[in-house]
Design a protein around this motif. Structure first.
Motif, PDB file in Angstrom:
ATOM      1  N   GLY A  17       0.817  -1.211   0.000  1.00 14.08           N
ATOM      2  CA  GLY A  17       0.000   0.000   0.000  1.00 14.08           C
ATOM      3  C   GLY A  17       0.845   1.252   0.000  1.00 14.08           C
ATOM      4  O   GLY A  17       2.004   1.238  -0.410  1.00 14.08           O
ATOM      5  N   PRO A  18       0.266   2.358   0.443  1.00 14.10           N
ATOM      6  CA  PRO A  18       0.917   3.668   0.340  1.00 14.10           C
ATOM      7  C   PRO A  18       2.003   3.899   1.383  1.00 14.10           C
ATOM      8  O   PRO A  18       2.232   3.069   2.267  1.00 14.10           O
ATOM      9  CB  PRO A  18      -0.252   4.631   0.578  1.00 14.10           C
ATOM     10  N   CYS A  45       0.672   7.674  -2.740  1.00 15.51           N
ATOM     11  CA  CYS A  45       0.595   6.502  -3.607  1.00 15.51           C
ATOM     12  C   CYS A  45       1.994   6.047  -4.005  1.00 15.51           C
ATOM     13  O   CYS A  45       2.844   6.859  -4.343  1.00 15.51           O
ATOM     14  CB  CYS A  45      -0.208   6.842  -4.859  1.00 15.51           C
ATOM     15  N   ARG A  46       2.212   4.778  -3.997  1.00 17.85           N
ATOM     16  CA  ARG A  46       3.455   4.230  -4.562  1.00 17.85           C
ATOM     17  C   ARG A  46       3.182   3.097  -5.539  1.00 17.85           C
ATOM     18  O   ARG A  46       4.110   2.460  -6.012  1.00 17.85           O
ATOM     19  CB  ARG A  46       4.448   3.815  -3.483  1.00 17.85           C
ATOM     20  N   CYS A  47       1.913   2.873  -5.851  1.00 10.60           N
ATOM     21  CA  CYS A  47       1.585   1.835  -6.838  1.00 10.60           C
ATOM     22  C   CYS A  47       1.472   2.414  -8.243  1.00 10.60           C
ATOM     23  O   CYS A  47       1.498   1.671  -9.219  1.00 10.60           O
ATOM     24  CB  CYS A  47       0.284   1.133  -6.461  1.00 10.60           C
ATOM     25  N   GLY A  48       1.310   3.737  -8.346  1.00 10.18           N
ATOM     26  CA  GLY A  48       1.189   4.378  -9.641  1.00 10.18           C
ATOM     27  C   GLY A  48      -0.217   4.365 -10.214  1.00 10.18           C
ATOM     28  O   GLY A  48      -0.436   4.870 -11.309  1.00 10.18           O
ATOM     29  N   GLY A  49      -1.175   3.821  -9.492  1.00 11.80           N
ATOM     30  CA  GLY A  49      -2.517   3.672 -10.041  1.00 11.80           C
ATOM     31  C   GLY A  49      -3.532   4.702  -9.597  1.00 11.80           C
ATOM     32  O   GLY A  49      -4.656   4.728 -10.099  1.00 11.80           O
ATOM     33  N   THR A  50      -3.147   5.574  -8.702  1.00 10.85           N
ATOM     34  CA  THR A  50      -4.118   6.525  -8.165  1.00 10.85           C
ATOM     35  C   THR A  50      -4.640   7.515  -9.216  1.00 10.85           C
ATOM     36  O   THR A  50      -3.905   7.894 -10.137  1.00 10.85           O
ATOM     37  CB  THR A  50      -3.516   7.304  -6.982  1.00 10.85           C
ATOM     38  N   CYS A  56      -2.874   8.514  -2.234  1.00 10.22           N
ATOM     39  CA  CYS A  56      -3.442   7.177  -2.403  1.00 10.22           C
ATOM     40  C   CYS A  56      -4.968   7.293  -2.408  1.00 10.22           C
ATOM     41  O   CYS A  56      -5.542   7.994  -1.583  1.00 10.22           O
ATOM     42  CB  CYS A  56      -2.995   6.297  -1.222  1.00 10.22           C
ATOM     43  N   ASP A  57      -5.591   6.620  -3.387  1.00 14.55           N
ATOM     44  CA  ASP A  57      -7.060   6.603  -3.411  1.00 14.55           C
ATOM     45  C   ASP A  57      -7.616   5.195  -3.216  1.00 14.55           C
ATOM     46  O   ASP A  57      -8.801   4.957  -3.446  1.00 14.55           O
ATOM     47  CB  ASP A  57      -7.592   7.212  -4.711  1.00 14.55           C
ATOM     48  N   GLY A  58      -6.766   4.280  -2.818  1.00 15.04           N
ATOM     49  CA  GLY A  58      -7.204   2.913  -2.561  1.00 15.04           C
ATOM     50  C   GLY A  58      -7.095   1.987  -3.764  1.00 15.04           C
ATOM     51  O   GLY A  58      -7.345   0.782  -3.640  1.00 15.04           O
ATOM     52  N   THR A  59      -6.672   2.518  -4.908  1.00 15.13           N
ATOM     53  CA  THR A  59      -6.574   1.701  -6.115  1.00 15.13           C
ATOM     54  C   THR A  59      -5.607   0.527  -5.936  1.00 15.13           C
ATOM     55  O   THR A  59      -5.779  -0.520  -6.569  1.00 15.13           O
ATOM     56  CB  THR A  59      -6.147   2.585  -7.306  1.00 15.13           C
ATOM     57  N   HIS A  60      -4.612   0.685  -5.078  1.00 16.05           N
ATOM     58  CA  HIS A  60      -3.647  -0.406  -4.869  1.00 16.05           C
ATOM     59  C   HIS A  60      -4.321  -1.703  -4.455  1.00 16.05           C
ATOM     60  O   HIS A  60      -3.790  -2.780  -4.681  1.00 16.05           O
ATOM     61  CB  HIS A  60      -2.598   0.007  -3.823  1.00 16.05           C
TER      62      HIS A  60
HETATM   63  S1  FES Z   1      -0.758   3.085  -3.128  1.00 16.01           S
HETATM   64 FE1  FES Z   1      -1.452   3.670  -5.094  1.00 16.01          FE
HETATM   65  S2  FES Z   1      -3.558   3.995  -4.812  1.00 16.01           S
HETATM   66 FE2  FES Z   1      -2.861   3.358  -2.879  1.00 16.01          FE
END
Ligand code: FES
Length: 71
Positions: A17-18, A45-50, A56-60
């Protein structure tokens, strides 16, 4: 473990997660411009999907992001 002081900054890498930033850290973008924050704790965010970078918007949770071994 010591208790954090009020002005301490803590960055916590959440598994898969973030990054949670607690404390009075100054956040800036790649150009050095201040990123406003309105909370004492923010999730980066560290997944790049937000859809709302840098937050972070929870997309991870749905894109299968895995943070891997912290070592
Ligand atoms: S870490 Fe990327 S949306 Fe949560």
């Amino acid at each position: 473990m010591t208790r954090p002081e009020q002005d301490d900054v803590t960055v916590t890498a959440c598994p898969d997660g973030p990054l949670l930033v607690r404390g009075p850290a100054r956040l800036v973008d790649g150009d050095g411009q201040e990123i406003e924050r309105n909370r004492a704790t923010v999730a980066l965010c560290r997944c790049g999907g937000t859809a709302i970078p840098p937050w972070c918007d929870g997309t991870h949770k749905v894109n299968g992001y895995r943070s891997g071994d912290p070592a």
